[in-house]
Design a protein around this motif. Sequence first.
Motif, short mmCIF file in Angstrom:
data_model
loop_
_atom_site.label_atom_id
_atom_site.label_comp_id
_atom_site.label_asym_id
_atom_site.label_seq_id
_atom_site.Cartn_x
_atom_site.Cartn_y
_atom_site.Cartn_z
N CYS A 1 0.91 -1.06 0.07
CA CYS A 1 0.04 -0.07 0.03
C CYS A 1 1.00 1.36 0.03
CB CYS A 1 -0.91 -0.15 1.19
SG CYS A 1 -2.15 1.39 0.98
N TRP B 1 -0.02 3.80 1.61
CA TRP B 1 -0.15 4.10 3.21
C TRP B 1 0.23 3.30 4.02
CZ3 TRP B 1 -5.16 7.60 4.04
CH2 TRP B 1 -5.04 8.84 3.19
N GLN B 2 0.45 3.42 5.34
CA GLN B 2 0.60 2.54 6.45
C GLN B 2 0.00 2.78 7.62
OE1 GLN B 2 4.70 1.72 7.00
NE2 GLN B 2 4.17 -0.48 7.33
N CYS B 3 -1.08 2.91 7.38
CA CYS B 3 -2.20 3.32 8.87
C CYS B 3 -1.80 2.56 10.06
CB CYS B 3 -3.61 3.12 8.36
SG CYS B 3 -4.08 3.99 6.77
N TYR C 1 -3.57 1.51 12.19
CA TYR C 1 -4.72 0.58 12.84
C TYR C 1 -4.80 -0.56 11.69
CZ TYR C 1 -7.25 3.40 9.56
OH TYR C 1 -7.65 4.25 8.33
N CYS C 2 -3.80 -0.60 10.60
CA CYS C 2 -4.37 -1.53 9.39
C CYS C 2 -4.14 -3.02 9.63
CB CYS C 2 -3.29 -1.21 8.29
SG CYS C 2 -3.58 -2.19 6.66
N VAL D 1 -3.96 -5.44 7.49
CA VAL D 1 -3.34 -6.36 6.66
C VAL D 1 -1.90 -6.79 7.05
CG1 VAL D 1 -2.27 -6.30 4.28
CG2 VAL D 1 -4.28 -5.01 4.88
N LEU E 1 2.21 -5.76 5.89
CA LEU E 1 1.99 -4.75 4.87
C LEU E 1 3.23 -4.13 4.62
CD1 LEU E 1 -0.35 -2.93 3.66
CD2 LEU E 1 0.40 -1.49 5.47
N ASN F 1 -5.76 -5.80 0.10
CA ASN F 1 -4.70 -5.61 1.09
C ASN F 1 -3.70 -4.31 0.70
OD1 ASN F 1 -5.74 -7.79 2.06
ND2 ASN F 1 -4.22 -9.18 1.83
N GLY F 2 -4.49 -3.39 0.36
CA GLY F 2 -3.52 -2.04 -0.13
C GLY F 2 -4.56 -1.21 -0.78
N ASN G 1 -8.25 5.00 -0.08
CA ASN G 1 -7.72 6.04 0.78
C ASN G 1 -7.59 7.57 -0.24
OD1 ASN G 1 -5.19 6.03 -0.96
ND2 ASN G 1 -4.37 4.88 0.38
N LYS H 1 -11.41 7.36 2.56
CA LYS H 1 -11.08 7.33 3.78
C LYS H 1 -10.60 8.79 4.13
CE LYS H 1 -8.12 4.20 5.15
NZ LYS H 1 -8.79 3.51 6.00
S1 SF4 Z 1 -4.97 -0.79 3.06
FE1 SF4 Z 1 -6.17 0.83 4.05
S2 SF4 Z 1 -5.99 0.72 6.15
FE2 SF4 Z 1 -4.33 -0.42 5.29
S3 SF4 Z 1 -2.30 1.13 5.08
FE3 SF4 Z 1 -3.52 0.99 3.12
S4 SF4 Z 1 -4.93 2.61 3.26
FE4 SF4 Z 1 -4.37 2.21 5.47
#
Ligand code: SF4
Length: 279
Positions: free
Chosen positions: A43, A45-47, A49-50, A52, A55, A103-104, A139, A165
């Motif tokens: 992904c 991003w790397q939230c 709370y993710c 996945v 990740l 998953n991303g 996102n 998001k």
């Molecule tokens: S898959 Fe969604 S929740 Fe997970 S890091 Fe990427 S944007 Fe954030």
Amino acid sequence: MPTKLSAVNHDRRIFKSKYIYPVVSRRADGLSIGVNLNTNNACNWQCIYCEVPNLKRGKPEPIDLTLLKEELIYWLNQVINKDFLDKHTEPGTLLRDIAFSGNGEPTAAKEFGAAVKIVMEQIHSFQLESKVTIRLITNGSYLDHSSTQKAWGQLENLNREIWFKIDAIDSIESKRINQINISKKSVLSNLKSSIKISPTIIQTCVLKINNELPSMQAINHYIEFLKPFENSLKAIHLYSLARPTEQQTSNFIERLSYDELQSVAENIKQLNIPVLSFI
Ligand code: SF4
């Protein structure tokens, strides 16, 4: 005994397909057929709370569109023509959507437009036009790209939604929660692009971080940011951690209680946009 799907069992590996997975979703209010274009768990991003596992930062690996189509037809057949719903879900569960939710970030895939076309064709083939919504869970970071606009634009005559998001407006907070550097101007441009091509619902994960709830200042900035879109957004979904995070983070993150989430929702309800909270 067949595996029963529920809103707490989101293991995408149960049924062993590569791209397509059935899941019971609280927010979709029923069965969702997920399309995972991020099979390498990458992904942009790397939230914090993710959910996945493993990740990593990056883009999706190349997608085998022939396999994706075969799997989609297989799963639609199981759900529409066979007894999948009876065997694997609680009584009364209905198929609600086909959702790009991987998953991303799904729109990062070069084949995103081709995958949307495959879904569109199968919606027609299984005559699901009035029964199912096609959703993009995103996102938002690629929405102002012309390729994403063109890809999602193929669905203009079908039921579709973008779930966009926005966890925080202030850049310090989005750096902390989503671990990205993004300007308010970029989020604005992506949100306007989303609204231009699709009914759009804002998805906001509300967290308690290091024992602190979101500040009133953060909530007020969120309200100010969304105020100009009161007439163009379909809804806001608020939720908190449903399952433990799979990410390493130096912050201690916790799920809000029902009352805490309701209190955030009450503030946001001053916007003239339906606010739904899920806990
Ligand atoms: S898959 Fe969604 S929740 Fe997970 S890091 Fe990427 S944007 Fe954030």
